[in-house]
Design an enzyme around this catalytic site. Structure first.
Site, PDB file in Angstrom:
ATOM      1  N   LYS A 190       2.866 -14.705  -3.906  1.00 55.23           N
ATOM      2  CA  LYS A 190       2.790 -13.403  -3.246  1.00 55.23           C
ATOM      3  C   LYS A 190       4.094 -12.687  -3.599  1.00 55.23           C
ATOM      4  O   LYS A 190       5.059 -12.677  -2.826  1.00 55.23           O
ATOM      5  CB  LYS A 190       2.606 -13.591  -1.738  1.00 55.23           C
TER       6      LYS A 190
HETATM    7  N1  PMP Z   1      -4.827 -10.509  -1.714  1.00 53.74           N
HETATM    8  C1  PMP Z   1      -3.664  -9.837  -1.734  1.00 53.74           C
HETATM    9  C2  PMP Z   1      -3.205  -9.213  -2.999  1.00 53.74           C
HETATM   10  C3  PMP Z   1      -2.891  -9.717  -0.569  1.00 53.74           C
HETATM   11  O1  PMP Z   1      -1.753  -9.028  -0.576  1.00 53.74           O
HETATM   12  C4  PMP Z   1      -3.360 -10.313   0.623  1.00 53.74           C
HETATM   13  C5  PMP Z   1      -2.549 -10.186   1.889  1.00 53.74           C
HETATM   14  N2  PMP Z   1      -1.564 -11.182   1.950  1.00 53.74           N
HETATM   15  C6  PMP Z   1      -4.572 -11.021   0.594  1.00 53.74           C
HETATM   16  C7  PMP Z   1      -5.280 -11.104  -0.600  1.00 53.74           C
HETATM   17  C8  PMP Z   1      -5.077 -11.725   1.826  1.00 53.74           C
HETATM   18  O2  PMP Z   1      -4.221 -12.801   2.123  1.00 53.74           O
HETATM   19  P1  PMP Z   1      -3.999 -13.340   3.602  1.00 53.74           P
HETATM   20  O3  PMP Z   1      -5.346 -13.546   4.174  1.00 53.74           O
HETATM   21  O4  PMP Z   1      -3.240 -14.585   3.417  1.00 53.74           O
HETATM   22  O5  PMP Z   1      -3.242 -12.289   4.340  1.00 53.74           O
END
Ligand code: PMP
Length: 291
Positions: A158
């Site tokens: 991330k």
């Molecule tokens: N894809 C991206 C590019 C994101 O930024 C996020 C948010 N973190 C998600 C998917 C969903 O991830 P999560 O459920 O862990 O928040």
């Protein structure tokens, strides 16, 4: 709207809490110039951070994938998160831990020891709301910008740099009057939205793109487990956009976005349906569950 840098409260940075407006970093910060920066997005409900350790683990994994050694332990980061929430007197909040390369050295080869860490939190409502009004579902425009290839970048990190693509896709969608973008992978198959994962229901079966070229969200994994618990068949598969838009219902998932119905992809209307509602209710109950 109050600018995000001009608020009351406290931000934890490099080991201690600082007044919100007093935190600043140098303009020659490596993380800003070259994208040496990873972060998390978490939510606290009723005073408890949902899946805090999973988020902290992903934060450390993201840092590791970018070659950054975090100068704290996971326990210290979890404790700092609780400290920041308490200092801001928040029980329901969005939390943003961020790790970046500092400003000791310019050029692509950084000072490996120059790693900075901060944690901020604030009240943040729904990240995505349908422009067409409540109960219509989100509208997504298929983006011309594709998700990065896993051979070009460790896509499970991330990392801030990845969001440069999301910003382009989001702006393109917003300019055309849509709520968000549908992003494809380099092969042209359905990947995800800009900050959320995608699900679609076909004849009672819940399908979601197989991860590999995008972030496998913690909410996504939670929803898969919740659905399987309810006896719903879940398939992780490769889907073309043409197959995807034929869904009986569709939704996206993310920590900030939670679970939100999708009502339109480009010119295709998607009906709002009962499985989305069922999973939304199960998710809300789970995140607020005590203990
Ligand atoms: N894809 C991206 C590019 C994101 O930024 C996020 C948010 N973190 C998600 C998917 C969903 O991830 P999560 O459920 O862990 O928040």
């Amino acid at each position: 709207m109050i600018p995000i840098d001009d608020r009351d409260g406290f931000i934890w940075m490099d080991g201690t809490l600082h007044p919100w407006r007093a935190v600043s970093i140098h303009v020659l910060t490596h993380g800003m110039h070259y994208g040496g920066c990873v972060f998390e997005g978490e939510r606290a409900y009723d005073g408890r951070v949902f899946k805090l350790r999973e988020h902290t683990k992903r934060l450390f994994r993201s840092a590791d994938l970018l070659g950054m050694q975090v100068p704290y332990t996971m326990d210290e980061i979890d404790a700092a998160t609780a400290e920041t929430l308490a200092a801001n007197k928040l029980t329901d909040a969005y939390i943003r831990p961020v790790i970046w390369r500092g400003s000791k050295k310019m050029g692509l080869a950084p000072d490996p020891a120059d790693i900075r860490v901060a944690i901020a939190c604030w009240s943040w409502g729904k990240y995505l709301q349908p422009k067409d009004g409540p109960g219509t579902g989100l509208s997504l425009k298929t983006s011309r910008w594709r998700r990065m290839d896993p051979q070009s970048f460790p896509v499970e990190a991330k990392a801030a740099g990845v969001y440069a693509v999301g910003i382009l896709a989001q702006a393109e969608a917003a300019q055309a009057g849509f709520d968000d973008a549908l992003m494809l992978d380099l092969q042209g198959n359905v990947a995800e939205a800009t900050v959320a994962n995608l699900f679609a229901v076909f004849d009672g079966v819940l399908k979601t793109p197989k991860p590999g070229g995008f972030l496998n969200g913690i909410t996504r994994q939670t929803v898969i487990a919740l659905a399987r618990d309810k006896g719903i068949t879940v398939e992780e598969c490769v889907m073309t956009p043409a197959e995807f838009v034929k869904a009986d219902e569709m939704f996206l998932t993310g920590t900030a976005a939670e679970i939100e119905s999708i009502g339109r992809i480009d010119d295709h209307k998607i009906p709002l349906g009962p499985m989305t509602k069922q999973l939304q209710e199960a998710y809300s109950a789970l995140v607020r569950r005590k203990g």
